[in-house]
Design an enzyme around this catalytic site. Structure first.
Site, PDB file in Angstrom:
ATOM      1  N   THR A 118       1.061  -1.414   0.044  1.00 29.62           N
ATOM      2  CA  THR A 118       0.324  -0.407  -0.346  1.00 29.62           C
ATOM      3  C   THR A 118       1.172   1.560   0.105  1.00 29.62           C
ATOM      4  O   THR A 118       0.379   2.470  -0.665  1.00 29.62           O
ATOM      5  CB  THR A 118      -1.115   0.134   1.077  1.00 29.62           C
ATOM      6  OG1 THR A 118      -2.009  -1.114   0.992  1.00 29.62           O
ATOM      7  CG2 THR A 118      -1.472   1.656   1.350  1.00 29.62           C
ATOM      8  N   GLY A 119       1.890   1.120   0.462  1.00 27.51           N
ATOM      9  CA  GLY A 119       3.007   2.573   1.262  1.00 27.51           C
ATOM     10  C   GLY A 119       3.869   2.873  -0.947  1.00 27.51           C
ATOM     11  O   GLY A 119       3.899   3.775  -0.842  1.00 27.51           O
ATOM     12  N   TRP A 142       2.327   1.886  -3.200  1.00 29.88           N
ATOM     13  CA  TRP A 142       1.130   2.061  -4.106  1.00 29.88           C
ATOM     14  C   TRP A 142       0.858   3.476  -4.257  1.00 29.88           C
ATOM     15  O   TRP A 142       0.613   3.998  -5.044  1.00 29.88           O
ATOM     16  CB  TRP A 142      -0.078   1.254  -4.064  1.00 29.88           C
ATOM     17  CG  TRP A 142      -1.534   1.764  -5.164  1.00 29.88           C
ATOM     18  CD1 TRP A 142      -1.891   1.494  -6.128  1.00 29.88           C
ATOM     19  CD2 TRP A 142      -1.751   3.345  -4.606  1.00 29.88           C
ATOM     20  NE1 TRP A 142      -2.969   2.002  -6.720  1.00 29.88           N
ATOM     21  CE2 TRP A 142      -3.116   2.928  -5.709  1.00 29.88           C
ATOM     22  CE3 TRP A 142      -2.056   4.106  -3.511  1.00 29.88           C
ATOM     23  CZ2 TRP A 142      -4.218   4.133  -6.087  1.00 29.88           C
ATOM     24  CZ3 TRP A 142      -3.229   4.864  -3.870  1.00 29.88           C
ATOM     25  CH2 TRP A 142      -3.732   4.668  -5.581  1.00 29.88           C
ATOM     26  N   HIS A 143       0.898   3.983  -3.288  1.00 33.85           N
ATOM     27  CA  HIS A 143       1.051   5.603  -3.012  1.00 33.85           C
ATOM     28  C   HIS A 143       2.379   6.348  -3.455  1.00 33.85           C
ATOM     29  O   HIS A 143       2.460   7.218  -4.051  1.00 33.85           O
ATOM     30  CB  HIS A 143       1.127   6.212  -1.137  1.00 33.85           C
ATOM     31  CG  HIS A 143      -0.817   5.956  -1.013  1.00 33.85           C
ATOM     32  ND1 HIS A 143      -1.146   4.385  -0.586  1.00 33.85           N
ATOM     33  CD2 HIS A 143      -0.980   6.557  -0.690  1.00 33.85           C
ATOM     34  CE1 HIS A 143      -1.937   4.589  -0.211  1.00 33.85           C
ATOM     35  NE2 HIS A 143      -2.679   6.429  -0.783  1.00 33.85           N
ATOM     36  N   GLY A 144       3.735   5.760  -3.868  1.00 33.48           N
ATOM     37  CA  GLY A 144       4.379   6.829  -4.479  1.00 33.48           C
ATOM     38  C   GLY A 144       6.114   5.710  -4.071  1.00 33.48           C
ATOM     39  O   GLY A 144       6.203   4.953  -2.856  1.00 33.48           O
TER      40      GLY A 144
END
Length: 194
Positions: free
Chosen positions: A162-163, A165-167
């Site tokens: 998830t981290g 995915w954010h950047g």
């Protein structure tokens, strides 16, 4: 489907397949969609951008001196940044949901007042709902979810991804690990209620 490409919601084929094959566009949906788009645009431009300017000013290298910043200013900057992120993401989602509605598509909700959550787990059920359900269905459950394997390892992997995915930087990986750690604490019995 261009309306949702930038910031979500993540729209799955099974959610809109019937509307792709047989879509109905009408005036009522167009009005509802344009209203939703306008709310999202206002969230982004009038609220998120203004809060972002304030947070950037407080935390810019030029002004950010921990030794001389009062706790009140630091908290004000943190709250501005937190609210900026919410209004930015939810504004983009509202715009996408609104544009989709104008074109005859009914996208699922993506934010459900996450800052009213009473726990980190509840927060993630309300924040970027389509992203959470995507990782649940395509990463967490295929790894074994709650049924087989180590649920804690599964959760850490999901939050690290998830981290990412954010950047694609270490700050986002650390951000994912931070949230994953709090989820693990809750799962381990240390329920953190707000």
């Amino acid at each position: 489907m261009f309306p949702q490409l930038i910031a979500g919601p993540i729209v799955r084929y099974e959610t809109i397949c019937s509307e792709i094959n047989k879509r109905e566009m009408n005036l009522q949906d167009a009005v509802i969609g344009l209203r939703r788009f306008t709310y999202g645009l206002a969230k982004k431009v009038l609220i998120a951008n203004m809060l972002g300017e304030t947070a950037d000013k407080i935390f810019s290298m030029e002004y950010f001196d921990v030794m001389h910043m009062s706790a009140a200013v630091a908290w004000y900057g943190a709250v501005c940044y937190t609210m900026q992120i919410y209004f930015d993401f939810s504004g983009y989602s509202d715009m996408a949901i609104g544009l989709g509605r104008v074109m005859g598509f009914h996208f699922l909700e993506n934010f459900d007042y996450p800052y009213l959550s009473r726990s980190i787990t509840e927060f993630w059920r309300r924040w970027h709902i389509s992203l959470s359900s995507f990782f649940r269905d395509y990463v967490y459950i295929p790894m074994g979810g709650n049924r087989r394997g180590n649920v804690y390892i599964h959760l850490i992997i999901v939050f690290l991804l998830t981290g990412l995915w954010h950047g694609a930087s270490w700050t986002f990986v650390l951000w994912g690990a931070w949230h994953g750690a709090f989820i693990l604490l809750e799962r381990g019995g240390g329920k953190m209620q707000c």
